[in-house]
Write a protein that holds these residues in place. Structure first.
Motif, mmCIF file in Angstrom:
data_model
loop_
_atom_site.group_PDB
_atom_site.id
_atom_site.type_symbol
_atom_site.label_atom_id
_atom_site.label_comp_id
_atom_site.label_asym_id
_atom_site.label_seq_id
_atom_site.Cartn_x
_atom_site.Cartn_y
_atom_site.Cartn_z
ATOM 1 N N GLY A 9 0.797 -1.219 0.000
ATOM 2 C CA GLY A 9 0.000 0.000 0.000
ATOM 3 C C GLY A 9 0.824 1.260 0.000
ATOM 4 O O GLY A 9 0.281 2.361 0.099
ATOM 5 N N VAL A 10 2.148 1.122 -0.094
ATOM 6 C CA VAL A 10 3.042 2.293 -0.124
ATOM 7 C C VAL A 10 3.812 2.260 -1.434
ATOM 8 O O VAL A 10 4.850 1.600 -1.539
ATOM 9 C CB VAL A 10 4.021 2.296 1.069
ATOM 10 N N VAL A 25 9.721 4.744 8.450
ATOM 11 C CA VAL A 25 9.637 3.436 7.787
ATOM 12 C C VAL A 25 8.203 2.913 7.768
ATOM 13 O O VAL A 25 7.967 1.776 7.357
ATOM 14 C CB VAL A 25 10.570 2.420 8.481
ATOM 15 N N TYR A 26 7.265 3.717 8.210
ATOM 16 C CA TYR A 26 5.846 3.380 8.109
ATOM 17 C C TYR A 26 5.099 4.651 7.717
ATOM 18 O O TYR A 26 5.560 5.762 7.970
ATOM 19 C CB TYR A 26 5.300 2.797 9.417
ATOM 20 N N LEU A 80 -0.892 4.346 8.084
ATOM 21 C CA LEU A 80 -0.802 3.263 9.055
ATOM 22 C C LEU A 80 -1.065 3.788 10.463
ATOM 23 O O LEU A 80 -1.745 3.134 11.263
ATOM 24 C CB LEU A 80 0.583 2.612 8.985
ATOM 25 N N VAL A 81 -0.561 4.973 10.772
ATOM 26 C CA VAL A 81 -0.796 5.581 12.085
ATOM 27 C C VAL A 81 -2.278 5.899 12.259
ATOM 28 O O VAL A 81 -2.868 5.619 13.308
ATOM 29 C CB VAL A 81 0.044 6.864 12.251
ATOM 30 N N VAL A 82 -2.887 6.472 11.215
ATOM 31 C CA VAL A 82 -4.310 6.824 11.276
ATOM 32 C C VAL A 82 -5.164 5.584 11.505
ATOM 33 O O VAL A 82 -6.078 5.576 12.343
ATOM 34 C CB VAL A 82 -4.740 7.537 9.980
ATOM 35 N N ASN A 83 -4.865 4.519 10.780
ATOM 36 C CA ASN A 83 -5.641 3.282 10.928
ATOM 37 C C ASN A 83 -5.438 2.638 12.293
ATOM 38 O O ASN A 83 -6.348 1.996 12.826
ATOM 39 C CB ASN A 83 -5.260 2.292 9.830
ATOM 40 N N PRO A 126 -4.688 7.909 -2.846
ATOM 41 C CA PRO A 126 -3.575 8.785 -2.450
ATOM 42 C C PRO A 126 -3.341 8.746 -0.938
ATOM 43 O O PRO A 126 -4.252 8.476 -0.154
ATOM 44 C CB PRO A 126 -4.040 10.178 -2.896
ATOM 45 N N GLN A 127 -2.104 9.021 -0.555
ATOM 46 C CA GLN A 127 -1.713 9.040 0.849
ATOM 47 C C GLN A 127 -2.498 10.106 1.623
ATOM 48 O O GLN A 127 -2.731 11.204 1.129
ATOM 49 C CB GLN A 127 -0.216 9.342 0.953
#
Length: 314
Positions: A91-92, A221-222, A226-229, A274-275
């Motif tokens: 996903g990145v 590195v993330y 990912l933080v939001v989820n 988009p991110q």
């Protein structure tokens, strides 16, 4: 013909290492007066930066190439193990550029803090010889870190061009904004910690531990998605996460450099949107810079009060 600054530096090198009356600081002035004094010694600051770079790579066959080996090694490790083995790259898009962008800006900040913290103790011999604005030493460490950053940044830009992902949009303006924030906060902490380290040598070891924790507390590195989820049921944690100015700066840097993050991509048949980025990023960056300047002011004031006994303590 040698410049005045070079002649002065040569004379300093010939002096004995005893503490002299001139080694003590002059009367402590205000913040503006300190800046003017540093500016008046800008040629000497340039010489100290050059000395810092030369001493670091002295007798090295690869020279400045070493400034690239560490981040490239980190990139390989994180790309293979964190990205591929642990699946962080899912996903990145263009995960290599994403990671290297974060590592490049992080390298600037970490080097400013690490070198700046030990700068006063490292230059004990010169401090004992003659009076100079003491702030010039963490600033010299900052100048050396900027030089290494520019080398790594050049490689990053080259990689985006080769991969056809050079960012051509207004998002590119986030890059200088992120660098400015890192410099403000980096110099502030470097000045403060360099003074504290003179009186408590454990500071430099505490800094190493703190920087390790801060690395993993930053989206290097993330991804921010990912933080939001991870904390979607506790949105207030995102605000706490963004209180770290380096996390915000890295996000801005990635937004400016990592073009793939602003595009809808199809990876292995899956459509990747988009991110996501923090809301009101522009306002957050402005506030972060202003608060950083305030912290820098108080850091320099504390430094001025503590520098009186530097020559005796080191």
């Amino acid at each position: 013909m040698a410049s005045v600054a070079e002649v002065r530096a040569a004379r300093l090198a010939e002096l004995p290492f005893e503490v002299s009356v001139s080694a003590g600081p002059k009367a402590v002035g205000g913040f503006v007066a300190s800046i003017k004094e540093i500016v008046s010694h800008r040629q000497l600051l340039d010489l100290l930066i050059r000395r810092e770079l030369k001493s670091r790579y002295k007798d090295s066959s690869l020279g400045f190439v070493w400034s690239l080996i560490k981040p490239l090694t980190q990139l390989l490790i994180y790309y293979v193990f964190i990205g591929t083995v642990l699946g962080a790259s899912r996903g990145v898009p263009d995960f290599a550029i994403f990671v290297f962008a974060g590592l490049t800006l992080w390298g600037l900040y970490s080097e400013i803090i690490a070198s700046g913290t030990s700068s006063i103790v490292t230059n004990a011999g010169l401090i004992k010889k003659v009076y100079l604005p003491r702030e010039i030493f963490p600033l010299a460490a900052t100048g050396s870190a900027i030089f290494n950053f520019l080398i790594q940044f050049g490689i990053l830009i080259l990689a985006t061009v080769v991969l056809g992902q050079f960012p051509v949009s207004l998002n590119l303006l986030y890059v200088p904004a992120a660098v400015v924030i890192v410099l403000i906060w980096g110099v502030a902490f470097a000045i403060l910690l360099s003074a504290l380290n003179v009186y408590l040598r454990d500071i430099q070891y505490l800094v190493e531990v703190a920087m390790l924790l801060l690395f993993w507390a930053s989206p290097i590195v993330y991804s921010w998605t990912l933080v939001v989820n991870a904390v979607k049921n506790h949105s207030w944690l995102l605000e706490v996460y963004l209180l770290n100015p380096i996390s915000l700066a890295i996000l801005a840097f990635q937004r400016g450099i990592w073009q793939a993050g602003s595009q809808t991509r199809v990876i292995e048949g899956n459509t990747i949107p988009p991110q996501e980025w923090p809301a009101n990023m522009d306002l957050r960056l402005i506030v972060c810079a202003v608060v950083g300047l305030v912290v820098l002011y108080f850091a320099q004031r504390i430094f001025s009060r503590l520098q009186g006994n530097f020559a005796q303590e080191i």
